[in-house]
Write a protein that holds these residues in place. Structure first.
Motif, short mmCIF file in Angstrom:
data_model
loop_
_atom_site.label_atom_id
_atom_site.label_comp_id
_atom_site.label_asym_id
_atom_site.label_seq_id
_atom_site.Cartn_x
_atom_site.Cartn_y
_atom_site.Cartn_z
N LEU A 1 0.84 -1.20 0.00
CA LEU A 1 0.00 0.00 0.00
C LEU A 1 0.88 1.26 0.00
O LEU A 1 2.07 1.20 0.29
N PRO A 2 0.30 2.41 -0.33
CA PRO A 2 1.08 3.65 -0.33
C PRO A 2 1.66 3.95 1.05
O PRO A 2 1.07 3.60 2.08
N ARG A 3 2.80 4.63 1.03
CA ARG A 3 3.44 5.00 2.29
C ARG A 3 2.59 6.03 3.03
O ARG A 3 2.04 6.96 2.44
N LEU A 4 2.52 5.86 4.36
CA LEU A 4 1.76 6.76 5.22
C LEU A 4 2.68 7.32 6.31
O LEU A 4 3.85 6.95 6.39
N PHE B 1 7.22 8.17 12.00
CA PHE B 1 7.43 6.99 11.17
C PHE B 1 6.83 7.23 9.78
O PHE B 1 5.69 7.69 9.66
N ILE B 2 7.60 6.92 8.75
CA ILE B 2 7.07 6.80 7.39
C ILE B 2 6.86 5.30 7.16
O ILE B 2 7.81 4.54 7.10
N VAL B 3 5.60 4.90 7.07
CA VAL B 3 5.24 3.49 7.14
C VAL B 3 4.79 2.96 5.79
O VAL B 3 3.89 3.53 5.15
N THR B 4 5.40 1.86 5.36
CA THR B 4 4.94 1.13 4.18
C THR B 4 4.15 -0.08 4.64
O THR B 4 4.72 -1.01 5.23
#
Length: 266
Positions: free
Chosen positions: A162-165, A172-175
């Motif tokens: 899914l897109p990074r959030l 946190f940059i979460v994938t």
């Protein structure tokens, strides 16, 4: 999620290329999965991401993953500066006695951030995970899930990304990485200092209107919540579950006026 300091000084988040294999959907077997807005290195080995052979009930999730835009998942997106802690979570679907289910863990109450919260297995990328723009998040999601829950990664098929959030409170940059648990293995809390328990939640319980509400933070933030398996699932994890249920067409009407207050420790 662990709070490691590894970062990647790439271009601004969300501005990377989106051609070729989908940047946030199933990719051909052996294809590297590009993550927009992160730096690249040529040394990443390949890792398989494929939607082939999934059970039919998972097809709506795979289709949604191939088309979703970041704004359809969250209003919190990676900053344009690209600064943040590169990380990944594993959204692992299995099939148990009560049908389709999701794997969750409850974080230890002694942790500095997100203490006591139910969450997906996951954490910061380590250097050995590889390129944050391609296969790094995939390896990190599987590695962290193994470290936190003891699952055997060989029993997991990765079928989408899914897109990074972004999680502002922890930067946190979460994938989010999607997985199919085709061969379940025993799981449990590996390190009680980090994980209080590991449990699965039937998708039928997550879609049950009786288990749905909006969590209200003392600061006034409002977001989806689920009361399942003796836990209150809220925050980033609940938001992702809510959007997946919606875009997969599994959501059932529920009382959006039902509110559950959180305390200041949340």
């Amino acid at each position: 999620m662990r709070t490691g300091e590894e970062t990647c000084n790439g271009p601004a988040g969300g501005s990377g290329p989106r051609g070729g294999p989908s940047a946030h959907g199933p990719a051909p077997q052996g294809a590297a999965v590009p993550v927009p807005g992160a730096c690249r290195t040529p040394s990443d080995a390949e890792i398989t991401v494929t939607a082939e052979g999934l059970p039919p009930w998972l097809s709506p999730v795979a289709r949604a993953a191939d088309t979703l835009e970041p704004q359809q998942l969250s209003s919190f997106l990676p900053p344009e500066s690209g600064r943040g802690r590169q990380s990944a979570v594993l959204i692992l679907f299995g099939e148990g006695a009560a049908g389709p289910e999701l794997l969750l863990m409850e974080r230890s109450g002694t942790l500095r951030s997100h203490a006591g919260q139910p969450a997906f297995p996951g954490g910061s990328l380590d250097p050995e995970d590889g390129d944050p723009a391609t296969t790094g998040p995939l390896r990190a999601a599987l590695r962290e899930a193994e470290e936190e829950t003891g699952l055997d990664p060989s029993g997991v098929q990765l079928f989408g990304v899914l897109p990074r959030l972004y999680i502002p409170v922890s930067q946190f940059i979460v994938t989010p990485v999607l997985g199919w648990w085709h061969t379940p293995s025993p799981v449990g809390a590996v390190d009680l200092a980090e994980t209080a328990r590991v449990f699965t939640v039937p998708v039928a319980d997550l879609t049950d209107p009786a288990n749905r509400a909006n969590a209200v933070h003392p600061r006034g933030h409002l977001g989806p919540a689920f009361t399942v398996e003796g836990a209150l699932v809220w925050g980033f994890t609940a938001g992702l579950i809510d959007r997946i249920l919606h875009h997969a067409g599994w959501e059932r009407p529920w009382d959006r006026n039902r509110k559950l207050p959180l305390d200041w420790h949340a």
